[in-house]
Motif scaffolding. Sequence first.
Motif, mmCIF file in Angstrom:
data_model
loop_
_atom_site.group_PDB
_atom_site.id
_atom_site.type_symbol
_atom_site.label_atom_id
_atom_site.label_comp_id
_atom_site.label_asym_id
_atom_site.label_seq_id
_atom_site.Cartn_x
_atom_site.Cartn_y
_atom_site.Cartn_z
ATOM 1 N N GLY A 126 -10.183 -18.465 -32.839
ATOM 2 C CA GLY A 126 -11.403 -18.216 -33.597
ATOM 3 C C GLY A 126 -11.723 -16.763 -33.845
ATOM 4 O O GLY A 126 -12.836 -16.425 -34.258
ATOM 5 N N ILE A 127 -10.774 -15.863 -33.594
ATOM 6 C CA ILE A 127 -10.927 -14.451 -33.919
ATOM 7 C C ILE A 127 -9.622 -13.970 -34.531
ATOM 8 O O ILE A 127 -8.562 -14.542 -34.291
ATOM 9 C CB ILE A 127 -11.286 -13.573 -32.697
ATOM 10 N N GLY A 128 -9.729 -12.907 -35.315
ATOM 11 C CA GLY A 128 -8.546 -12.377 -35.972
ATOM 12 C C GLY A 128 -8.519 -10.869 -35.925
ATOM 13 O O GLY A 128 -8.726 -10.261 -34.874
ATOM 14 N N GLY A 207 -7.826 -21.124 -37.458
ATOM 15 C CA GLY A 207 -7.850 -22.103 -38.534
ATOM 16 C C GLY A 207 -7.555 -21.426 -39.864
ATOM 17 O O GLY A 207 -8.022 -20.317 -40.123
ATOM 18 N N VAL A 208 -6.800 -22.086 -40.702
ATOM 19 C CA VAL A 208 -6.410 -21.491 -41.976
ATOM 20 C C VAL A 208 -7.623 -21.179 -42.852
ATOM 21 O O VAL A 208 -7.590 -20.247 -43.672
ATOM 22 C CB VAL A 208 -5.412 -22.413 -42.711
ATOM 23 N N ALA A 213 -11.936 -15.617 -38.583
ATOM 24 C CA ALA A 213 -10.654 -15.328 -37.928
ATOM 25 C C ALA A 213 -9.591 -14.984 -38.963
ATOM 26 O O ALA A 213 -8.466 -15.464 -38.904
ATOM 27 C CB ALA A 213 -10.211 -16.520 -37.085
ATOM 28 N N THR A 214 -9.958 -14.123 -39.898
ATOM 29 C CA THR A 214 -9.003 -13.741 -40.938
ATOM 30 C C THR A 214 -7.936 -12.801 -40.382
ATOM 31 O O THR A 214 -8.163 -12.079 -39.415
ATOM 32 C CB THR A 214 -9.728 -13.053 -42.105
ATOM 33 N N ARG A 215 -6.773 -12.844 -40.990
ATOM 34 C CA ARG A 215 -5.617 -11.999 -40.630
ATOM 35 C C ARG A 215 -5.339 -12.026 -39.116
ATOM 36 O O ARG A 215 -5.241 -10.984 -38.468
ATOM 37 C CB ARG A 215 -5.837 -10.565 -41.110
ATOM 38 N N HIS A 235 -13.721 -22.619 -38.716
ATOM 39 C CA HIS A 235 -14.192 -22.128 -37.420
ATOM 40 C C HIS A 235 -14.739 -23.251 -36.537
ATOM 41 O O HIS A 235 -14.587 -23.209 -35.314
ATOM 42 C CB HIS A 235 -15.277 -21.059 -37.632
ATOM 43 N N LEU A 236 -15.342 -24.247 -37.129
ATOM 44 C CA LEU A 236 -15.933 -25.334 -36.357
ATOM 45 C C LEU A 236 -14.977 -26.502 -36.145
ATOM 46 O O LEU A 236 -15.091 -27.218 -35.151
ATOM 47 C CB LEU A 236 -17.209 -25.842 -37.037
ATOM 48 N N THR A 237 -14.036 -26.697 -37.065
ATOM 49 C CA THR A 237 -13.211 -27.903 -37.009
ATOM 50 C C THR A 237 -11.839 -27.709 -36.379
ATOM 51 O O THR A 237 -11.244 -28.676 -35.909
ATOM 52 C CB THR A 237 -13.018 -28.499 -38.414
ATOM 53 N N VAL A 238 -11.322 -26.490 -36.332
ATOM 54 C CA VAL A 238 -9.961 -26.314 -35.822
ATOM 55 C C VAL A 238 -9.858 -26.708 -34.355
ATOM 56 O O VAL A 238 -8.809 -27.190 -33.895
ATOM 57 C CB VAL A 238 -9.471 -24.863 -36.054
ATOM 58 N N VAL A 239 -10.933 -26.521 -33.592
ATOM 59 C CA VAL A 239 -10.885 -26.877 -32.163
ATOM 60 C C VAL A 239 -10.771 -28.387 -31.960
ATOM 61 O O VAL A 239 -10.382 -28.833 -30.868
ATOM 62 C CB VAL A 239 -12.112 -26.331 -31.400
ATOM 63 N N ARG A 240 -11.107 -29.164 -32.985
ATOM 64 C CA ARG A 240 -10.963 -30.622 -32.901
ATOM 65 C C ARG A 240 -9.630 -31.106 -33.455
ATOM 66 O O ARG A 240 -9.314 -32.294 -33.373
ATOM 67 C CB ARG A 240 -12.120 -31.318 -33.636
#
Length: 254
Positions: A126-128, A207-208, A213-215, A235-240
């Motif tokens: 969630g960070i880039g 997450g794409v 969380a860019t780059r 940001h909210l859905t990738v963890v699922r």
Amino acid sequence: MQTFTSYDGTTIAYRVWEAPADAPTVVLHHGFASSATGNWVVTGVVDALTAAGRRVVAIDARGHGDSQKHHDPAYYGEDAMARDLVGLFDLLGLDRVDLVGYSMGGVVALVTAAAGRRVRRLVVGGIGASAAEQGGVDRNSLVGAALIEALLTDDPSSISDERALGFRMFAEATGADRKSLAAQARASRHTPIGLARIKVPALVLAGVDDWLATRPHVLSSALPDGRCKVLAGDHLTVVRNPEFAAAIVAFLAD
């Protein structure tokens, strides 16, 4: 849920899932406005780790979940949260840990790993690039003043910043203490972390479609032994996304 008193008297809550494995304990630190339950339990991450035989510890950050909630920014910031983590390591006698952090918790995990030698493997999600370039969550994508105003206003219909509105809605959905969140937003870290000191294997997950969380490859490239994996989700859905938990389990087992 168990608690301990941290260095400044703040009560910090945490949960432990025991396992017989000899591998280092996996410690999880959640993101802004979430909690150990919201970020790690309901998403299936804890289940995936315990199914792999890992002992898991998850902390509720100060101002979040079941931990104490101050409204003074002096109690907040990722450096304070990193000190809470170290206090938890001491309490549980953890000399070596596998550390996983998401979003705000990813910054906390980086600060913790850069400052000590107890982390064996590190996962941040969630960070880039902002963690490498700004020392924290991307303040260009989410302006702090807009976020603070969105959290504190009594009239959500007045919020014009869509991203700040999203966090306000998330805070309300999770039952978070909005004044505590605003205090953390005021204290959030934006100074260099010292990523070159993190010599351990590290995985950056993003997450794409995550605008916070860019780059992510910029962050993984700034870590001496970093690698990056981009998955479907925001940001909210990738963890699922089941691949998120699977990537953590596989990396920590490697």
